[in-house]
Design an enzyme around this catalytic site. Sequence first.
Site, PDB file in Angstrom:
ATOM      1  N   ARG A   1       6.176   4.145   5.587  1.00 29.15           N
ATOM      2  CA  ARG A   1       5.859   4.152   7.006  1.00 29.15           C
ATOM      3  C   ARG A   1       5.880   2.728   7.572  1.00 29.15           C
ATOM      4  O   ARG A   1       6.257   1.768   6.890  1.00 29.15           O
ATOM      5  CB  ARG A   1       4.505   4.821   7.259  1.00 29.15           C
ATOM      6  CG  ARG A   1       3.299   4.066   6.743  1.00 29.15           C
ATOM      7  CD  ARG A   1       2.017   4.848   6.992  1.00 29.15           C
ATOM      8  NE  ARG A   1       0.846   4.141   6.483  1.00 29.15           N
ATOM      9  CZ  ARG A   1      -0.158   4.744   5.863  1.00 29.15           C
ATOM     10  NH1 ARG A   1      -0.157   6.040   5.651  1.00 29.15           N
ATOM     11  NH2 ARG A   1      -1.191   4.022   5.446  1.00 29.15           N
ATOM     12  N   ASP A   2       5.469   2.592   8.815  1.00 30.33           N
ATOM     13  CA  ASP A   2       5.507   1.285   9.482  1.00 30.33           C
ATOM     14  C   ASP A   2       4.298   0.438   9.087  1.00 30.33           C
ATOM     15  O   ASP A   2       3.500   0.033   9.926  1.00 30.33           O
ATOM     16  CB  ASP A   2       5.573   1.468  11.004  1.00 30.33           C
ATOM     17  CG  ASP A   2       4.430   2.324  11.539  1.00 30.33           C
ATOM     18  OD1 ASP A   2       3.637   2.867  10.733  1.00 30.33           O
ATOM     19  OD2 ASP A   2       4.319   2.458  12.782  1.00 30.33           O
ATOM     20  N   GLU A   3       4.192   0.154   7.782  1.00 30.84           N
ATOM     21  CA  GLU A   3       3.072  -0.648   7.284  1.00 30.84           C
ATOM     22  C   GLU A   3       3.550  -1.494   6.115  1.00 30.84           C
ATOM     23  O   GLU A   3       3.887  -2.647   6.292  1.00 30.84           O
ATOM     24  CB  GLU A   3       1.917   0.271   6.887  1.00 30.84           C
ATOM     25  CG  GLU A   3       0.621  -0.480   6.604  1.00 30.84           C
ATOM     26  CD  GLU A   3      -0.555   0.469   6.460  1.00 30.84           C
ATOM     27  OE1 GLU A   3      -1.638  -0.016   6.112  1.00 30.84           O
ATOM     28  OE2 GLU A   3      -0.399   1.682   6.677  1.00 30.84           O
TER      29      GLU A   3
ATOM     30  N   ASP B   1       0.831  -1.205   0.000  1.00 30.95           N
ATOM     31  CA  ASP B   1       0.000   0.000   0.000  1.00 30.95           C
ATOM     32  C   ASP B   1       0.864   1.253   0.000  1.00 30.95           C
ATOM     33  O   ASP B   1       0.515   2.265  -0.587  1.00 30.95           O
ATOM     34  CB  ASP B   1      -0.934   0.006   1.207  1.00 30.95           C
ATOM     35  CG  ASP B   1      -0.187  -0.076   2.536  1.00 30.95           C
ATOM     36  OD1 ASP B   1       0.882  -0.700   2.577  1.00 30.95           O
ATOM     37  OD2 ASP B   1      -0.676   0.479   3.535  1.00 30.95           O
TER      38      ASP B   1
ATOM     39  N   HIS C   1       0.810   6.089  -2.715  1.00 30.91           N
ATOM     40  CA  HIS C   1      -0.259   5.105  -2.571  1.00 30.91           C
ATOM     41  C   HIS C   1      -0.934   4.993  -3.935  1.00 30.91           C
ATOM     42  O   HIS C   1      -1.536   5.945  -4.387  1.00 30.91           O
ATOM     43  CB  HIS C   1      -1.284   5.615  -1.551  1.00 30.91           C
ATOM     44  CG  HIS C   1      -1.465   4.755  -0.356  1.00 30.91           C
ATOM     45  ND1 HIS C   1      -0.564   4.722   0.676  1.00 30.91           N
ATOM     46  CD2 HIS C   1      -2.464   3.921  -0.003  1.00 30.91           C
ATOM     47  CE1 HIS C   1      -1.013   3.902   1.620  1.00 30.91           C
ATOM     48  NE2 HIS C   1      -2.156   3.400   1.217  1.00 30.91           N
TER      49      HIS C   1
ATOM     50  N   ASP D   1      -6.466  -2.647  -2.197  1.00 32.66           N
ATOM     51  CA  ASP D   1      -5.706  -1.721  -3.031  1.00 32.66           C
ATOM     52  C   ASP D   1      -5.382  -2.339  -4.388  1.00 32.66           C
ATOM     53  O   ASP D   1      -5.578  -1.714  -5.436  1.00 32.66           O
ATOM     54  CB  ASP D   1      -4.410  -1.327  -2.329  1.00 32.66           C
ATOM     55  CG  ASP D   1      -4.643  -0.592  -1.018  1.00 32.66           C
ATOM     56  OD1 ASP D   1      -5.520  -1.025  -0.247  1.00 32.66           O
ATOM     57  OD2 ASP D   1      -3.951   0.398  -0.748  1.00 32.66           O
TER      58      ASP D   1
ATOM     59  N   GLU E   1      -2.166   8.966  -0.818  1.00 29.50           N
ATOM     60  CA  GLU E   1      -3.159   8.139  -0.123  1.00 29.50           C
ATOM     61  C   GLU E   1      -4.460   8.908   0.088  1.00 29.50           C
ATOM     62  O   GLU E   1      -5.550   8.380  -0.130  1.00 29.50           O
ATOM     63  CB  GLU E   1      -2.596   7.693   1.230  1.00 29.50           C
ATOM     64  CG  GLU E   1      -3.548   6.846   2.055  1.00 29.50           C
ATOM     65  CD  GLU E   1      -2.923   6.390   3.351  1.00 29.50           C
ATOM     66  OE1 GLU E   1      -3.374   5.358   3.892  1.00 29.50           O
ATOM     67  OE2 GLU E   1      -1.986   7.056   3.834  1.00 29.50           O
TER      68      GLU E   1
ATOM     69  N   TRP F   1     -12.164  -5.958  -0.579  1.00 29.44           N
ATOM     70  CA  TRP F   1     -10.839  -6.478  -0.223  1.00 29.44           C
ATOM     71  C   TRP F   1     -10.813  -7.980  -0.509  1.00 29.44           C
ATOM     72  O   TRP F   1      -9.980  -8.441  -1.300  1.00 29.44           O
ATOM     73  CB  TRP F   1     -10.534  -6.156   1.239  1.00 29.44           C
ATOM     74  CG  TRP F   1      -9.962  -4.791   1.440  1.00 29.44           C
ATOM     75  CD1 TRP F   1      -8.660  -4.475   1.742  1.00 29.44           C
ATOM     76  CD2 TRP F   1     -10.652  -3.530   1.347  1.00 29.44           C
ATOM     77  NE1 TRP F   1      -8.509  -3.106   1.830  1.00 29.44           N
ATOM     78  CE2 TRP F   1      -9.702  -2.506   1.599  1.00 29.44           C
ATOM     79  CE3 TRP F   1     -11.968  -3.158   1.083  1.00 29.44           C
ATOM     80  CZ2 TRP F   1     -10.038  -1.155   1.581  1.00 29.44           C
ATOM     81  CZ3 TRP F   1     -12.299  -1.809   1.049  1.00 29.44           C
ATOM     82  CH2 TRP F   1     -11.350  -0.823   1.298  1.00 29.44           C
TER      83      TRP F   1
END
Length: 871
Positions: free
Chosen positions: A471-473, A467, A766, A480, A745, A532
Amino acid sequence: MIKDSAPSAVHVGVRIDAPIRFELSSPSIPGSAGDAPVTFVGVSSPRLTWRISAAPPGWHQLGSEVEVRYPDGSTQIARLDGDDQILLDWPFRPLQSRDRAELRVRVSGPGGWSPWSPPAAVEASLLRSDDWAASWITPVTGADPSDPAPIIGTAFEVDSGLIRARLHVTALGIVTPRINGYLVSGDHFVPGWTTYDRLIRFRSYDVTTLLHEGDNQLSALVGNGWYRGRIASLPIHRGRPYGDRLGLLAQLELEYADGRRVTIGTDDEWRTAPSRILANDFYDGQTTDLRMPAAPSLAAPVERLDDETGRLDLAVAPPVRELETIAPATLQDYADIVIADFGRNLVGWVRLRVTAPAGTTVVVRHAEVLDDGELSVRPLRSAEATDRYVLAGGANELLEPELTYHGFRYAEIAGLPPGSLVSIEAVTIGSDLTRTAWFECSDPSLSQLHQNVVNSMVGNFLDVPTDCPQRDERLGWSGDIQVFAPTASTLFDVSAFLGGWLDTLALDQLPDGTVPATVPRVFPKESALAGWGDAAVIVPWVLYQRDGDVGILRRQYASMAAWVERVRTLAGDELLWRGGEQLGDWLDPLAPPDKPAAAQADPDVVATAYFFHSADLLALSAGALGMTEDAEHYATLAARIRSAFSRAYVQDNGRITSDCQTVYALALAWDLIDDAAVRSRAGERLAELVESQGFTVATGFLGTPLVLHALTIAGRTDHAYRMLTARAFPSWLYAVDLGATTIWERWDSLLPDGSVNPGEMTSFNHYAFGAVADWMHRTIGGLSALAPACRTVRIAPVPGAGLDSSRITYDCPYGRIEVGWRIVDGRFELEVTVPIGVTATVELPDGTHIANVEHGHHAFAADVPVVLATA
């Protein structure tokens, strides 16, 4: 026979069920199949594809011959009738592990046979578990998460007469193998990210040229990666990492001219030592002490690792590699720091060369945007995104990480003495996908928007479709990629990339059919999420449409059906999917900043629409597979869902429950309304809503990919153009006007005053909203497929918004399609190139239709309709 009426060039490729395609255009290489450039395959019967690059007008393939040559010199020829040239079944005996073969093809048509194609060499890798003599190993001590990344290796001897050497390697973690100090390949982060306890990929390499007679050394640097880094161990992620101990599995196979075969595999005789990489993590970065040796003496013991692991499959998706290097656009040198602006948002790392005293500590931090001239790190959340180096003190010392990556445009370098910076550049990385589509038009803002879509895809297609990269993801969110798949599969060949991702999706799918929100799965609990979970059905269908690959449908069919049956259970007898923990039309711009799921669109309407769409596609998939009973069953189910949707949510005046752009977009794009008059009124209502909102976007993740298509279906392409070219927030060009080089995003990740959106979830890379490029390809470019693999296509550009030219180029499985148009002095001029094997229908803006346009270059012209001239 007229010799020059046969095709002059044919290129053959090989493809497998997790597809990979390649072409060779070099002349035939003499010698055994092992002497030609080789593609490793992970199945015994790879499928064949070829392109015919030149032939006279009117020529078409009537038959083909495929020749295979084995290392012993024996050959076989398979003669095939018909015009098939995409993904043909292997016509020879199945390959066994380590078998090699060299293939070439020729085709026949009016005028006789073509010349033989250049050869393509294939080699079966390790196909069975018992092909592995090596064992998983790990350092006995010194490989805890807080310890330096280990190097594990062994010394061995090579005799004279070596003719071939193959290395098969994987890791629990990520591995960089070297032979005699040389990198085995340019691949990064091998073996990639899967659900390790069910599936682990390995890679195979031809390493013959790296070896020499006498003493040799094989070593491997092993990092945390996805396996043991924070990405798998944060509290929200699975509740635990995949494992506590890193592991290496490597098998080097040597073949000599006298027939001897020697295998050197990981076992407890190998040795290890700490590397100079003291810490490594994808979120936090890498710490390196360059004073330590790059190749330490390996003396510490290893032991066999008995942790349970998944099956071993050859990785067939393109590996992560360096794609390009970028010099800074600007360099601000302050008293104690340097800030580099690389001119665009990218994914990779900073490469420095410095000359400074030993013991100097250099710190490199990364961010996507600046805030008051400083790095804006708040959007990174807990990710440190920081690389640290303790210098050895040499001249032109190289500083760059091996075991991490970052998403950034700006880098801050601190700790350098004045005048010590020699050079700086950014290295961009990503999965090494083959570009297949290019678009440009006369509006520079729209061309930049399209480039931003490409940039975001390149940065986020890094082994899995993430995605965001900063960052922390950095997770493989299924929603997506579901919305972006049509765009992604046009811009690049993603057949193997997404095919591998779908393998993991099926393995991670819950027994009741629920599809995880992210793949690989990271959350300890999962719910069925509309939009999803539907990735299980939509993504395979998109790949089938793009590539004509019925194999992807066959492989994923059980997963597809399990998802539809799961939703059918949730929907009950009414066939209306209501309730549940839905994300809905995520990030609707009118939702509160701290409640991204609080969209205008009723989540029940959205969920039932997706239920219909997946059931409908499942019926079509069953039909493509020849599963007549299933096709009829799911077609009936889809028809019943459509009727239930109309009864529950659609009024006779065309109004749909929650009356917002997204619900109309779903209903119109997917033909969810039975009654033609009601459907027409729904299209009018969508146009009214768009106009009432000043032609700005009022859709989130699920509505945005479809809203322009829906307007076009409703006959309001003029409104679609006005929405695409709107510049007020929220719109696509709002970000372009603020200097965006990637897709954001949030529609307002950056506020009009240049400050960063205060929301906790703010990314500047994103790709989801970049799904609009699909409409740009189809409507502005004018190219859309009417049959899988573009066997037949529709070419129908619709100018608008003052555009006076556009060009799209698309490398479909049969070859390159080009569509370029311009408006000159009130005339619409169109030029089209159609590859051999493709038939086009051309539609001009004045209503002219030209059917059955075959291969070659063609030009058409028409008067520009008044409606276009005055738009």
